[in-house]
Design an enzyme around this catalytic site. Structure first.
Site, short mmCIF file in Angstrom:
data_model
loop_
_atom_site.label_atom_id
_atom_site.label_comp_id
_atom_site.label_asym_id
_atom_site.label_seq_id
_atom_site.Cartn_x
_atom_site.Cartn_y
_atom_site.Cartn_z
N ILE A 1 82.30 5.93 -8.59
CA ILE A 1 81.32 4.91 -8.24
C ILE A 1 79.95 5.57 -8.25
CG2 ILE A 1 80.51 3.35 -6.44
CD1 ILE A 1 83.42 3.06 -5.54
N HIS B 1 85.92 -1.85 -19.06
CA HIS B 1 86.73 -2.20 -17.89
C HIS B 1 87.87 -3.10 -18.32
CE1 HIS B 1 87.63 -2.85 -13.67
NE2 HIS B 1 87.75 -4.14 -13.93
N THR C 1 75.21 -1.33 -14.27
CA THR C 1 74.17 -1.55 -13.28
C THR C 1 74.69 -1.04 -11.93
OG1 THR C 1 74.96 -3.77 -12.71
CG2 THR C 1 73.34 -3.60 -14.50
#
Length: 220
Positions: free
Chosen positions: A96, A113, A145
Site C-alpha cells: 500500500i 488488479h 492514485t
C-alpha cells in the site's frame, strides 16, 4: 524510422508473470519499451530471476529494513529518480503506497488488479466474485492514485464466470487476459495515447468511461 523506446521501471513482489509479458514484448520488439530496472520489496522472488535472465537490472529494496511505510516509499522514490523512468509499472507489487509516493508519480504509474474495478478492491478477488454469484469477472489496468485500487481505469478484460469455476480456475483465465491487456495499456502510454488528467483516464485525448476501454470474452 524506429520510434524511441520508453524507459520503464517495474515493481514486483512475487513471481512476475505480468513482468514476463512485458519482457517478452520488449525482446520481440512489439513493445517500444526499455525496462531499466525491476525492483522487488521481497528478496529472492521469481520475478527477480526473470529480470536477470533477460539482462535487466534487478534490485531488492526489502520493506522489512525500514521503520515505516513512509521511509520505504521515500527510499523507493529516490531509487526511481535515479533510474528516470517515464512510466512506473506495478506488476504484483503488494504494497500500500503512501499519498506522497502516488502523488509524486501521478499520471505516470500503472497498476493491474484482478477484478472489474470498482468491484473487489484489495485481496481474494476471485473467491469474492464466486461468493457473490457474479456472472462476469475480469481484470483492470488503472492509473495509480492515493486511493487503493481506486485510480481511473484504462482498460478492462471481462470473462464469464462458469458454473464449474473455482477460485483457481477463474484466476487462471483472468491471468491469461492480464498478459494481453497490460502490455496493450503500456503500449498506449508509450505512444502518448493513454494519459491521465483531472483524475480521468484519456485515450487519444478522449475521456474513457469509468470501466476504461473494455474487452469482452464471451467464451471461456
Amino acid at each position: 524510422m524506429t520510434p524511441p523506446k520508453t524507459p520503464i521501471a517495474v515493481l514486483i513482489s512475487g513471481s512476475g508473470s505480468n513482468l514476463q509479458a512485458l519482457i517478452d514484448g520488449q525482446q520481440s520488439g512489439d513493445l517500444p519499451i526499455e525496462i531499466v530496472a525491476v525492483i522487488s520489496n521481497r528478496p529472492e522472488v521469481r520475478g527477480l530471476e526473470r529480470a536477470r535472465a533477460a539482462g535487466i537490472t534487478a534490485i531488492t529494496l526489502d520493506h522489512k529494513g525500514f521503520d515505516s511505510r513512509e521511509a520505504f516509499d521515500l527510499a523507493l522514490t529516490e531509487q526511481l529518480e535515479q533510474l528516470q523512468p517515464k512510466l512506473v509499472v506495478l506488476a504484483g507489487f503488494m504494497r500500500i503506497l503512501t499519498p506522497a509516493f502516488t502523488n509524486h508519480f501521478a499520471g505516470r504509474m500503472l497498476n493491474i488488479h484482478p477484478s472489474l474495478l470498482p468491484k473487489y478492491q484489495g485481496l481474494h478477488t476471485h473467491q469474492r466474485a464466486l461468493e457473490a454469484g457474479d456472472a462476469e469477472h475480469g481484470v483492470t489496468v488503472h492509473f495509480v492514485t492515493a486511493e487503493l485500487d481506486g485510480g481511473p481505469a484504462a482498460i478492462q478484460a471481462v470473462v464469464p464466470v462458469l458454473d464449474t469455476d473455482t477460485a483457481d480456475t477463474l484466476a487462471a483465465r483472468v491471468q491469461q487476459q492480464e498478459h494481453i491487456i497490460y502490455p496493450k495499456a503500456v503500449r498506449w502510454f508509450c505512444e502518448g495515447r493513454l494519459t491521465m488528467a483531472a483524475n480521468r483516464a484519456l485515450l487519444d485525448g478522449e475521456p474513457l468511461p469509468p470501466s476504461g476501454y473494455q474487452v469482452r470474452h464471451s467464451q471461456p
